[in-house]
Motif scaffolding. Sequence first.
Motif, PDB file in Angstrom:
ATOM      1  N   ILE A   1       0.860  -1.159   0.102  1.00  0.00           N
ATOM      2  CA  ILE A   1      -0.060   0.003   0.143  1.00  0.00           C
ATOM      3  C   ILE A   1       0.885   1.278   0.052  1.00  0.00           C
ATOM      4  CG2 ILE A   1      -0.300   0.332   2.493  1.00  0.00           C
ATOM      5  CD1 ILE A   1      -3.114   0.630  -0.139  1.00  0.00           C
TER       6      ILE A   1
ATOM      7  N   ALA B   1       2.056   1.494  -3.608  1.00  0.00           N
ATOM      8  CA  ALA B   1       1.031   2.122  -4.390  1.00  0.00           C
ATOM      9  C   ALA B   1       0.835   3.602  -4.034  1.00  0.00           C
ATOM     10  CB  ALA B   1      -0.335   1.240  -4.018  1.00  0.00           C
ATOM     11  N   ARG B   2       0.936   4.198  -3.188  1.00  0.00           N
ATOM     12  CA  ARG B   2       0.238   5.265  -2.824  1.00  0.00           C
ATOM     13  C   ARG B   2       1.451   6.348  -2.899  1.00  0.00           C
ATOM     14  NH1 ARG B   2      -4.147   5.351   1.947  1.00  0.00           N
ATOM     15  NH2 ARG B   2      -5.373   3.869   0.842  1.00  0.00           N
TER      16      ARG B   2
ATOM     17  N   ARG C   1      -2.749   2.370  -9.171  1.00  0.00           N
ATOM     18  CA  ARG C   1      -2.691   2.483  -7.929  1.00  0.00           C
ATOM     19  C   ARG C   1      -4.057   1.809  -7.060  1.00  0.00           C
ATOM     20  NH1 ARG C   1      -2.558   8.867  -5.342  1.00  0.00           N
ATOM     21  NH2 ARG C   1      -2.727   7.949  -2.876  1.00  0.00           N
TER      22      ARG C   1
ATOM     23  N   SER D   1      -3.932  -1.063  -4.213  1.00  0.00           N
ATOM     24  CA  SER D   1      -4.596  -0.780  -3.159  1.00  0.00           C
ATOM     25  C   SER D   1      -5.548  -2.015  -2.858  1.00  0.00           C
ATOM     26  CB  SER D   1      -5.112   0.386  -3.086  1.00  0.00           C
ATOM     27  OG  SER D   1      -4.393   1.446  -3.385  1.00  0.00           O
TER      28      SER D   1
END
Length: 59
Positions: free
Chosen positions: A24, A27-28, A36, A40
């Motif tokens: 995560i 991804a962020r 993304r 997530s």
Amino acid sequence: MDAMTKMWLSIAAILVMGLSVFLITLARTKTKGLLRGILSLIAFVIMLAGFLTGLVSIT
């Protein structure tokens, strides 16, 4: 379930949750858009699996 099995399950749950936190975070910070969202979602599913594994290890 014996104590050693519970220990291994709890260690597995911790590692799986650590993997989901890493995913995560990746991804962020590094991705945008649809990728993304997909990463997530995958991280959420992995965290749910870790939670269930941890729940099994304490019961």
